[in-house]
Scaffold this motif. Sequence first.
Motif, mmCIF file in Angstrom:
data_model
loop_
_atom_site.group_PDB
_atom_site.id
_atom_site.type_symbol
_atom_site.label_atom_id
_atom_site.label_comp_id
_atom_site.label_asym_id
_atom_site.label_seq_id
_atom_site.Cartn_x
_atom_site.Cartn_y
_atom_site.Cartn_z
ATOM 1 N N ASP A 92 30.043 -20.212 17.315
ATOM 2 C CA ASP A 92 28.763 -19.716 17.852
ATOM 3 C C ASP A 92 27.636 -19.877 16.836
ATOM 4 O O ASP A 92 26.504 -19.480 17.094
ATOM 5 N N LYS A 93 27.911 -20.465 15.692
ATOM 6 C CA LYS A 93 26.909 -20.625 14.627
ATOM 7 C C LYS A 93 26.085 -21.894 14.841
ATOM 8 O O LYS A 93 26.381 -22.696 15.705
ATOM 9 N N THR A 94 25.068 -22.083 13.987
ATOM 10 C CA THR A 94 24.178 -23.247 14.093
ATOM 11 C C THR A 94 24.317 -24.199 12.925
ATOM 12 O O THR A 94 24.405 -25.411 13.109
ATOM 13 N N TYR A 95 24.338 -23.678 11.671
ATOM 14 C CA TYR A 95 24.345 -24.529 10.475
ATOM 15 C C TYR A 95 25.726 -24.593 9.818
ATOM 16 O O TYR A 95 26.237 -23.584 9.331
ATOM 17 N N TYR A 96 26.295 -25.788 9.815
ATOM 18 C CA TYR A 96 27.628 -26.036 9.272
ATOM 19 C C TYR A 96 27.529 -27.023 8.110
ATOM 20 O O TYR A 96 26.941 -28.087 8.252
ATOM 21 N N HIS A 97 28.103 -26.647 6.985
ATOM 22 C CA HIS A 97 28.128 -27.505 5.798
ATOM 23 C C HIS A 97 29.484 -28.202 5.783
ATOM 24 O O HIS A 97 30.526 -27.546 5.820
#
Length: 187
Positions: free
Chosen positions: A41-46
């Motif tokens: 459900d998150k937006t920013y993935y490293h």
Amino acid sequence: MMDKPQLRKHYRTKRAMLSEEDIEELSLAISNQALKLPIWDKTYYHLFLPIFQKKEVNTEYLLHILQGRDKSVVVPKVEFSSQQLKHILLQEHTVLKLSPYGIPEPENGIEIPEDQLEVIFLPLLAYDTKGNRVGYGKGFYDQFLKQCNPHCRFVGLSFFPPETEFPSSEWDVPLHYCVTPERVFTF
């Protein structure tokens, strides 16, 4: 109990025995296991891009999952002079180039601050049942993880199960999860 240098050597040797087919098969299994994580459900993935000479997990499969879900994917660029990582937004037109160390990195792009990142997929050589990880020993990731938002989730990717335990130090930052081809470990 092995110390960190022994663990590095042991897991480099174990990885060296994997064929390219093994790596592709195991990497695909890892990305399928990652779908079980409570992080989507998150937006920013490293996401680290693999150093193929070191037989790292091929993160291309995870990249496809993230892009298919319209996530913002950020990749590291190593600044050896300052011993730090920069975090560059991966876009359609991003040009990737191999660094002198064999690391695929963006030539340039939009830098994303650490506190904006929500999920970090981490390379590692070994990890234990408490979530401690052993990397290549340069400390880039431990430094970076300390600067992240406290709600950020740290996800290790490994071809192998955890060690029971190994010595950790006060500057080590533990994982929240580690994904293997067989299962997800939660710490």
